[in-house]
Design an enzyme around this catalytic site. Structure first.
Site, PDB file in Angstrom:
ATOM      1  N   ALA A 144       0.807  -1.215   0.000  1.00  6.00           N
ATOM      2  CA  ALA A 144       0.000   0.000   0.000  1.00  6.00           C
ATOM      3  C   ALA A 144       0.846   1.273   0.000  1.00  6.00           C
ATOM      4  O   ALA A 144       0.312   2.367   0.166  1.00  6.00           O
ATOM      5  CB  ALA A 144      -0.934   0.000   1.205  1.00  6.00           C
ATOM      6  N   HIS A 253      -4.426 -11.411   6.786  1.00  5.13           N
ATOM      7  CA  HIS A 253      -3.096 -11.335   6.188  1.00  5.13           C
ATOM      8  C   HIS A 253      -2.419 -12.706   6.083  1.00  5.13           C
ATOM      9  O   HIS A 253      -1.630 -12.942   5.167  1.00  5.13           O
ATOM     10  CB  HIS A 253      -2.189 -10.404   7.005  1.00  5.13           C
ATOM     11  CG  HIS A 253      -2.434  -8.953   6.756  1.00  5.13           C
ATOM     12  ND1 HIS A 253      -3.537  -8.290   7.260  1.00  5.13           N
ATOM     13  CD2 HIS A 253      -1.729  -8.027   6.057  1.00  5.13           C
ATOM     14  CE1 HIS A 253      -3.494  -7.025   6.889  1.00  5.13           C
ATOM     15  NE2 HIS A 253      -2.410  -6.838   6.152  1.00  5.13           N
ATOM     16  N   ASP A 275      -0.162  -3.741  12.396  1.00  6.38           N
ATOM     17  CA  ASP A 275      -0.046  -3.013  11.125  1.00  6.38           C
ATOM     18  C   ASP A 275      -1.339  -2.259  10.844  1.00  6.38           C
ATOM     19  O   ASP A 275      -1.788  -2.141   9.705  1.00  6.38           O
ATOM     20  CB  ASP A 275       0.287  -3.963   9.976  1.00  6.38           C
ATOM     21  CG  ASP A 275       0.743  -3.227   8.712  1.00  6.38           C
ATOM     22  OD1 ASP A 275       1.116  -2.042   8.812  1.00  6.38           O
ATOM     23  OD2 ASP A 275       0.715  -3.821   7.617  1.00  6.38           O
ATOM     24  N   ILE A 308      -4.172  -5.294  -0.137  1.00  2.00           N
ATOM     25  CA  ILE A 308      -4.427  -5.100   1.295  1.00  2.00           C
ATOM     26  C   ILE A 308      -3.653  -3.881   1.774  1.00  2.00           C
ATOM     27  O   ILE A 308      -2.462  -3.733   1.491  1.00  2.00           O
ATOM     28  CB  ILE A 308      -4.040  -6.345   2.104  1.00  2.00           C
ATOM     29  CG1 ILE A 308      -4.932  -7.535   1.715  1.00  2.00           C
ATOM     30  CG2 ILE A 308      -4.163  -6.084   3.602  1.00  2.00           C
ATOM     31  CD1 ILE A 308      -4.583  -8.821   2.438  1.00  2.00           C
ATOM     32  N   ALA A 309      -4.329  -3.007   2.509  1.00  2.00           N
ATOM     33  CA  ALA A 309      -3.727  -1.746   2.952  1.00  2.00           C
ATOM     34  C   ALA A 309      -3.716  -1.682   4.475  1.00  2.00           C
ATOM     35  O   ALA A 309      -4.555  -1.030   5.096  1.00  2.00           O
ATOM     36  CB  ALA A 309      -4.500  -0.569   2.370  1.00  2.00           C
TER      37      ALA A 309
END
Length: 383
Positions: A144, A253, A275, A308-309
């Site tokens: 990201a 994740h 994260d 995925i961010a």
């Protein structure tokens, strides 16, 4: 303050104990197996019966970009304090403010804002340093991070950013494939933790970086080549060498099966992180990360292209997720407390319940629900 009859996490296991706290540190830990030493004679007004309760060290978060609508990279000092209040509500007593690849002028301002927030801290979790994720990352595994703002290894820019932070950078994330990465690691690993991150590097390059002084890996399995039996990549290097590896245990994740696998393979190397980005603690909807649009649906944060961010989890949720999927609770506690402290060379101050260490701890019920959070012996949160 005397905490009596709790199941206390000491030396890697739960032991029925009485704990004495004063002057912000643990003064005495009396396990029941050892009998008593006169703690019963202490002033009863400061004595609490915690039968059927659990006491563990405060969580240490090494990698979180933000929460409750704010981000360390773009938020003002008063907004950072609001983030710290949320973190403390979720059991975090110490945190590394984690920055994000963004325009250089914005990055410089972020370092100044974090510095000011640290100097004027009054509420919530303590910020004990900065995890500098970006801008020295690889475009091939950018995740990201905005490609426009990725930079080549640049000592001068690093030095400027660190100076603006008041020398608070504790982790520098970088791609070891970038030109100049290995000399940079050799130079700065003497004072800072170097983490291998956002890279397509091979096992051999990872080993070279580790031998140069890298001791850390950013969010294992994510933004790197996967484990292949003929090309083991960073995952293989983590298995073979004495390095620490962050792991995002939100069930998004990394598959729970892989979470169980690595906790069986090398639990002593794993560091629980979130994260998290600004949507943590909030509902689904549109958000922003590093200047890019992020959509959160069913708790999953993604860019427009589906990348995925970050996450919307917390260390506390990840802690409970790990226990839920069958990982031994002792391993999970260590990965959220002592091992992160050790990874940033702070284990002599925080990360465990031991005489002389800072009294950062969480009181939980038997189902691991947080009831109270203490930092330096002072009550931060009471649920």
């Amino acid at each position: 303050m005397i905490l009596r009859n709790a199941s206390v996490f000491v030396d890697g296991k739960f032991i029925p104990s009485d704990v004495t706290v004063s002057d912000g540190v643990f003064q005495n830990i009396q396990t029941k197996e050892e009998g008593t030493t006169g703690l019963e004679k202490q002033e009863e007004a400061d004595s609490y019966d915690l039968s059927d309760k659990i006491i563990i060290p405060g969580f240490i978060e090494l990698h979180s970009h933000g929460c409750v609508g704010y981000d360390f990279t773009t938020s003002a000092p008063d907004e950072i304090e609001k983030m710290c209040e949320f973190y403390s509500e979720n059991g975090i007593t110490s945190i590394l403010a984690t920055t994000m690849t963004i325009g250089y002028d914005t990055y410089k301002k972020a370092m100044q804002n974090i510095k000011e927030a640290c100097e004027n801290h009054t509420k919530g979790s303590r910020i004990i340093g900065i995890n500098m994720e970006g801008p020295f990352l690889g475009a091939s595994k950018k995740g990201a991070h905005d490609t426009r703002y990725l930079l080549s290894i640049n000592e001068q820019k690093y030095e400027e950013l660190n100076e603006l932070s008041g020398d608070r950078v504790r982790i520098i994330d970088l791609d070891p494939d970038l030109p100049g990465a290995i000399p940079f690691i050799e130079k700065y690993s003497k004072k800072k933790v170097i983490s291998l991150a956002h890279t397509s590097c091979t096992y051999e390059t990872a080993v070279t970086a580790i031998e140069a002084g890298a001791t850390h890996v950013t969010h294992l399995f994510n933004a790197m080549n996967g484990l292949h039996h003929r090309a083991p990549g960073i995952v293989g290097a983590v298995s073979d060498y004495p390095v620490n590896a962050e792991i995002i245990c939100d069930g998004i994740h990394i598959h729970p099966s892989v979470m169980r696998l690595v906790f069986k393979a090398f639990p002593e190397k794993l560091l629980l992180i979130s994260d998290s980005m600004s949507a943590a603690g909030l509902a689904d909807g549109p958000y922003e990360l590093g200047g890019q649009k992020v959509t959160v649906k069913d708790g999953k944060a993604t860019l427009d292209d589906g990348t995925i961010a970050g996450s919307t989890t917390t260390i506390y949720k990840a802690f409970k997720k790990c226990i839920e999927i069958g990982i031994p609770v002792e391993d999970v506690v260590l990965s959220a407390t002592l091992y992160p402290a050790r990874a940033i060379h702070a284990e002599n101050e925080i990360g465990s319940i031991a005489v002389g260490k800072r009294a950062d701890f969480i009181i939980m019920d038997k189902n691991y629900n947080i009831e109270k959070v203490y930092s330096g012996g002072k009550l931060l949160v009471s649920h």
